[in-house]
Design a protein around this motif. Structure first.
Motif, PDB file in Angstrom:
ATOM      1  N   ASP A 195       0.796  -1.217  -0.123  1.00  0.00           N
ATOM      2  CA  ASP A 195      -0.098   0.125  -0.163  1.00  0.00           C
ATOM      3  C   ASP A 195       1.059   1.368  -0.016  1.00  0.00           C
ATOM      4  O   ASP A 195       2.131   1.157   0.482  1.00  0.00           O
ATOM      5  CB  ASP A 195      -1.078   0.169   1.258  1.00  0.00           C
ATOM      6  N   LEU A 196       0.358   2.210  -0.536  1.00  0.00           N
ATOM      7  CA  LEU A 196       1.177   3.603  -0.585  1.00  0.00           C
ATOM      8  C   LEU A 196       0.537   4.516   0.366  1.00  0.00           C
ATOM      9  O   LEU A 196      -0.669   4.935   0.373  1.00  0.00           O
ATOM     10  CB  LEU A 196       0.950   4.310  -1.984  1.00  0.00           C
ATOM     11  N   ASP A 197       1.490   4.997   1.142  1.00  0.00           N
ATOM     12  CA  ASP A 197       1.171   6.111   2.156  1.00  0.00           C
ATOM     13  C   ASP A 197       1.563   7.342   1.729  1.00  0.00           C
ATOM     14  O   ASP A 197       2.731   7.597   1.499  1.00  0.00           O
ATOM     15  CB  ASP A 197       1.732   5.536   3.567  1.00  0.00           C
ATOM     16  N   VAL A 198       0.614   8.195   1.952  1.00  0.00           N
ATOM     17  CA  VAL A 198       0.807   9.673   1.176  1.00  0.00           C
ATOM     18  C   VAL A 198       0.331  10.599   2.447  1.00  0.00           C
ATOM     19  O   VAL A 198      -0.577  10.684   3.199  1.00  0.00           O
ATOM     20  CB  VAL A 198      -0.075  10.013   0.067  1.00  0.00           C
ATOM     21  N   LEU A 199       1.359  11.850   2.753  1.00  0.00           N
ATOM     22  CA  LEU A 199       1.158  12.797   3.605  1.00  0.00           C
ATOM     23  C   LEU A 199       0.341  13.799   2.508  1.00  0.00           C
ATOM     24  O   LEU A 199       0.788  14.024   1.748  1.00  0.00           O
ATOM     25  CB  LEU A 199       2.426  13.221   4.044  1.00  0.00           C
ATOM     26  N   VAL A 200      -0.596  14.469   3.160  1.00  0.00           N
ATOM     27  CA  VAL A 200      -1.324  15.496   2.473  1.00  0.00           C
ATOM     28  C   VAL A 200      -1.572  16.772   3.564  1.00  0.00           C
ATOM     29  O   VAL A 200      -2.141  16.788   4.378  1.00  0.00           O
ATOM     30  CB  VAL A 200      -2.719  15.182   2.220  1.00  0.00           C
ATOM     31  N   SER A 246      -3.502   7.262 -21.574  1.00  0.00           N
ATOM     32  CA  SER A 246      -2.425   6.145 -21.184  1.00  0.00           C
ATOM     33  C   SER A 246      -2.379   5.782 -19.734  1.00  0.00           C
ATOM     34  O   SER A 246      -1.801   4.837 -19.292  1.00  0.00           O
ATOM     35  CB  SER A 246      -1.016   6.803 -21.459  1.00  0.00           C
ATOM     36  N   VAL A 247      -3.190   6.526 -19.071  1.00  0.00           N
ATOM     37  CA  VAL A 247      -3.278   6.229 -17.787  1.00  0.00           C
ATOM     38  C   VAL A 247      -4.074   4.959 -17.266  1.00  0.00           C
ATOM     39  O   VAL A 247      -5.497   4.994 -17.705  1.00  0.00           O
ATOM     40  CB  VAL A 247      -3.931   7.048 -16.709  1.00  0.00           C
ATOM     41  N   PRO A 248      -3.444   3.832 -16.555  1.00  0.00           N
ATOM     42  CA  PRO A 248      -4.165   2.561 -16.290  1.00  0.00           C
ATOM     43  C   PRO A 248      -5.760   2.918 -15.515  1.00  0.00           C
ATOM     44  O   PRO A 248      -5.539   3.906 -14.550  1.00  0.00           O
ATOM     45  CB  PRO A 248      -3.217   1.969 -15.292  1.00  0.00           C
ATOM     46  N   LYS A 249      -6.772   2.078 -15.938  1.00  0.00           N
ATOM     47  CA  LYS A 249      -7.853   2.468 -14.844  1.00  0.00           C
ATOM     48  C   LYS A 249      -8.026   1.488 -13.874  1.00  0.00           C
ATOM     49  O   LYS A 249      -9.172   1.729 -13.205  1.00  0.00           O
ATOM     50  CB  LYS A 249      -8.939   2.272 -15.794  1.00  0.00           C
ATOM     51  N   ASP A 250      -7.251   0.554 -13.714  1.00  0.00           N
ATOM     52  CA  ASP A 250      -7.322  -0.217 -12.420  1.00  0.00           C
ATOM     53  C   ASP A 250      -6.528   0.009 -11.135  1.00  0.00           C
ATOM     54  O   ASP A 250      -6.642  -0.597 -10.127  1.00  0.00           O
ATOM     55  CB  ASP A 250      -6.585  -1.676 -12.751  1.00  0.00           C
ATOM     56  N   ARG A 251      -6.290   1.479 -11.150  1.00  0.00           N
ATOM     57  CA  ARG A 251      -5.501   2.055 -10.021  1.00  0.00           C
ATOM     58  C   ARG A 251      -6.258   3.269  -9.612  1.00  0.00           C
ATOM     59  O   ARG A 251      -6.868   3.761 -10.423  1.00  0.00           O
ATOM     60  CB  ARG A 251      -3.797   2.294 -10.193  1.00  0.00           C
ATOM     61  N   LEU A 252      -5.916   3.896  -8.570  1.00  0.00           N
ATOM     62  CA  LEU A 252      -6.624   5.109  -8.076  1.00  0.00           C
ATOM     63  C   LEU A 252      -5.842   6.318  -9.006  1.00  0.00           C
ATOM     64  O   LEU A 252      -4.690   6.388  -9.076  1.00  0.00           O
ATOM     65  CB  LEU A 252      -6.383   5.331  -6.567  1.00  0.00           C
ATOM     66  N   LEU A 253      -6.927   7.199  -9.313  1.00  0.00           N
ATOM     67  CA  LEU A 253      -6.357   8.528  -9.886  1.00  0.00           C
ATOM     68  C   LEU A 253      -6.705   9.402  -8.893  1.00  0.00           C
ATOM     69  O   LEU A 253      -8.079   9.823  -8.609  1.00  0.00           O
ATOM     70  CB  LEU A 253      -7.135   8.638 -11.465  1.00  0.00           C
ATOM     71  N   VAL A 254      -5.585   9.940  -8.590  1.00  0.00           N
ATOM     72  CA  VAL A 254      -5.831  11.390  -7.579  1.00  0.00           C
ATOM     73  C   VAL A 254      -5.607  12.372  -8.281  1.00  0.00           C
ATOM     74  O   VAL A 254      -4.578  12.734  -8.887  1.00  0.00           O
ATOM     75  CB  VAL A 254      -4.709  11.130  -6.327  1.00  0.00           C
ATOM     76  N   VAL A 255      -6.656  13.485  -8.176  1.00  0.00           N
ATOM     77  CA  VAL A 255      -6.387  14.844  -8.692  1.00  0.00           C
ATOM     78  C   VAL A 255      -6.356  15.906  -7.760  1.00  0.00           C
ATOM     79  O   VAL A 255      -7.307  15.861  -6.808  1.00  0.00           O
ATOM     80  CB  VAL A 255      -7.696  14.979  -9.542  1.00  0.00           C
ATOM     81  N   GLY A 256      -5.282  16.305  -7.627  1.00  0.00           N
ATOM     82  CA  GLY A 256      -4.931  17.385  -6.527  1.00  0.00           C
ATOM     83  C   GLY A 256      -4.869  18.749  -6.951  1.00  0.00           C
ATOM     84  O   GLY A 256      -4.611  19.105  -8.003  1.00  0.00           O
ATOM     85  N   GLY A 290      -6.060  -2.006  -6.439  1.00  0.00           N
ATOM     86  CA  GLY A 290      -7.518  -2.016  -7.028  1.00  0.00           C
ATOM     87  C   GLY A 290      -8.514  -0.595  -6.877  1.00  0.00           C
ATOM     88  O   GLY A 290      -9.490  -0.835  -7.186  1.00  0.00           O
ATOM     89  N   GLY A 291      -7.757   0.441  -6.701  1.00  0.00           N
ATOM     90  CA  GLY A 291      -8.267   1.611  -6.551  1.00  0.00           C
ATOM     91  C   GLY A 291      -8.859   1.928  -5.143  1.00  0.00           C
ATOM     92  O   GLY A 291      -9.387   3.036  -4.963  1.00  0.00           O
ATOM     93  N   GLY A 292      -8.787   0.997  -4.018  1.00  0.00           N
ATOM     94  CA  GLY A 292      -9.206   1.430  -2.714  1.00  0.00           C
ATOM     95  C   GLY A 292      -8.323   2.417  -2.003  1.00  0.00           C
ATOM     96  O   GLY A 292      -7.094   2.480  -2.385  1.00  0.00           O
ATOM     97  N   TYR A 293      -8.947   3.166  -1.210  1.00  0.00           N
ATOM     98  CA  TYR A 293      -8.125   4.234  -0.396  1.00  0.00           C
ATOM     99  C   TYR A 293      -8.798   4.278   1.123  1.00  0.00           C
ATOM    100  O   TYR A 293      -9.831   3.980   1.289  1.00  0.00           O
ATOM    101  CB  TYR A 293      -7.845   5.614  -1.135  1.00  0.00           C
ATOM    102  N   ALA A 294      -7.855   4.953   1.878  1.00  0.00           N
ATOM    103  CA  ALA A 294      -8.451   5.346   3.162  1.00  0.00           C
ATOM    104  C   ALA A 294      -7.956   6.617   3.504  1.00  0.00           C
ATOM    105  O   ALA A 294      -6.567   6.916   3.243  1.00  0.00           O
ATOM    106  CB  ALA A 294      -7.757   4.233   4.364  1.00  0.00           C
TER     107      ALA A 294
END
Length: 533
Positions: A136-141, A276-286, A388-392
């Protein structure tokens, strides 16, 4: 015209074939920087298939890592960092995935803008292989650190950043604009604080990051781009793809002086890159400005929002992150705001690092309370991206009070200390659930009894109203700036307190069922006393 265009195409093909540096075809090489010196040494191979952009056009490197791309004075040239690779840190500690082309002549902007110089036709980029662990990818926002002075930078350092140093799990950091509060000379000092976390950090610009003396929107982010790179770009990780967008349109001489929206070159970039962006992962728009309208005002250009939604519609996993409001809420876009995807589009409007602009009474460490107008404490958010595009998502208050069970990382409670036994039950416990949404289940119970539902109520948080009254009644200033005036909160719940359960002290427990963190609890107490008319 047709023959000229054909000659340019043929020249570009020859350049790709032989690696010759033709004036008609500026470009460069994206290569694997094996020794980490930022230079392409003998034996360091080019990397194929990497996207490179000038902010409008997008091209891909060939088998040898070479690319051809139109370049003009003032453009920011960047790579879309691919998954499995990392951009080495530059001298300023930020990822070196971009290069700034100089202007043909100096801009004359107050904070310097982009310097003048000769166009660089050869722009190379170094990348290094990254850990390919499938985790899993952990991101500070972060959002709106917004210091107006070096004193505020000290608050940002001590309150937000220093507690994280040495405890960071994140592999990436995002800042959603208003990096400073109009004084762009503070950029290097703010950046030095942020990069002390030693996390690759990406930025978007806010309305307080503009060159306010710029004559038009095209020049309004020159100083920002000199310090932080492209105002619109993409970044790829194994679990998620990120696109960071400047969405503040500078309107000199108008009121307001800015509005939310996008430029045509930004749409050109998105139209070229998104397929070109894969659709099986989360797309985060900041971005900085929220996509939803605020306070009954027209704060975002409808046509731009709908055009963006049209480009995102076919992506099944999209999360929008915005800032700007110095409050916090979740918004789910549907047809009423122009979204026509299969599911509502989630926009998380992130609370501010500086809370209410570093205002309020200072604590023992000399840091202002800075609770936001909706009762949310200042702090930062985290995003965990799953397969699979999930997030918390989670919100982390900057400071908690040891032993204060009514103020936890998830919520803050307010209740009267004393009520008259037998009085009409018109008084209540309030729970400000910082990450609460309209579908959040919030319940309370008294003295371990039956759990009962609390009612969501869009009114000001009484905790902050108490501070407002204290400020009003004070004979002297209680802080540099007083706390903000409390405004209706999108995540406040109310539960009436019974007065017929016996004289004495009673324990109030509240539980909220967070969509990502599960059950969260807090508690407080109140007393019932006998009284005579």
């Amino acid at each position: 015209m047709m023959e000229s265009a054909m000659r340019r195409i043929v020249a570009g093909m020859l350049w790709l074939a032989c690696g010759c540096a033709l004036a008609q075809a500026p470009g460069g090489v994206v290569f694997e920087d094996g020794n980490g010196n930022g230079l392409r040494d003998d034996g360091e191979a080019g990397i194929a298939g990497v996207a490179v952009s000038n902010g409008r056009d997008v091209v891909r490197t060939d088998a040898g890592g070479r690319y051809v791309l139109p370049m003009a004075p003032g453009q920011t040239i960047f790579v879309v960092k691919p998954a499995g690779w990392r951009a080495p840190a530059g001298a300023d500690g930020l990822p070196a995935f971009w290069r700034q082309q100089p202007l043909a002549q100096a801009s004359g902007l107050r904070y310097g803008g982009i310097p003048a110089g000769e166009l660089q036709p050869q722009v190379d980029f170094a990348l290094q292989k990254a850990d390919a662990a499938d985790t899993d990818l952990d991101v500070l926002v972060f959002a709106d650190p917004q210091p107006k002075s070096r004193t505020d930078i000290g608050y940002y350092r001590r309150d937000i950043v220093e507690p994280l140093v040495g405890h960071v799990r994140a592999a990436l950091g995002l800042s959603l604009g208003d990096i400073v509060d109009d004084d762009l000379s503070l950029y290097p000092e703010v950046n030095a604080v942020t990069t002390s976390l030693r996390v690759p950090w990406l930025h978007v610009a806010g309305n307080h990051d503009q060159d306010t003396d710029a004559r038009d929107d095209a020049d309004a982010l020159q100083t920002y781009r000199r310090n932080f790179g492209p105002d619109t770009f993409a970044w790829e990780e194994a679990r998620a793809t990120f696109v960071m967008l400047d969405d503040v349109i500078h309107r000199p001489g108008q009121k307001p002086a800015y509005i939310g929206g996008f430029r045509d070159d930004q749409f050109a970039f998105l139209e070229a890159w998104l397929p070109s962006v894969p659709k099986d992962r989360l797309l985060v728009v900041g971005m900085h400005m929220p996509l939803f309208e605020q306070g009954g005002r027209d704060t975002f250009r409808d046509v731009d929002r709908e055009r963006l939604f049209g480009l995102l519609r076919e992506f099944p996993h999209v999360l929008v992150l915005s800032a700007h409001n110095h409050t916090q809420q979740h918004w789910f876009h549907d047809a009423s705001t122009g979204w026509h995807g299969a599911e509502p589009l989630h926009e998380y409007n992130v609370g501010a690092n500086c809370g209410a602009f570093w205002s309020g009474v200072k604590d023992d460490a000399g840091i202002p309370d800075s609770t936001m107008a909706d009762g949310t404490p200042n702090g930062y958010a985290t995003l965990q991206v799953r397969a699979g595009g999930g997030y918390a998502l989670a919100w982390h208050p900057a400071r908690l009070r040891d032993g204060d069970l009514a103020f936890t990382g998830a919520m803050a409670l307010h209740a009267p200390k004393v009520l008259r036994a037998g009085a009409y039950p018109a008084w209540a416990v309030y729970a400000n659930v910082f990450m609460g949404r309209d579908d959040t289940r919030v319940e309370y119970r008294i003295d371990g009894g039956e759990w009962k539902p609390m009612r969501q109520t869009p009114q000001p948080d009484p905790r902050l109203q108490v501070e407002n009254v204290r400020d009003d009644l004070a004979d002297a200033l209680r802080g540099y700036d007083r706390s903000p005036e409390a405004e209706p909160s999108a995540h406040l719940w109310r539960g009436a307190l019974p007065t017929d359960i016996g004289v004495g002290e009673h324990v109030v427990e509240v539980r909220a069922f967070d969509a990502w963190q599960g059950e969260q609890r807090a508690s407080t107490r109140y007393r019932l006393l006998e009284a005579q008319p």
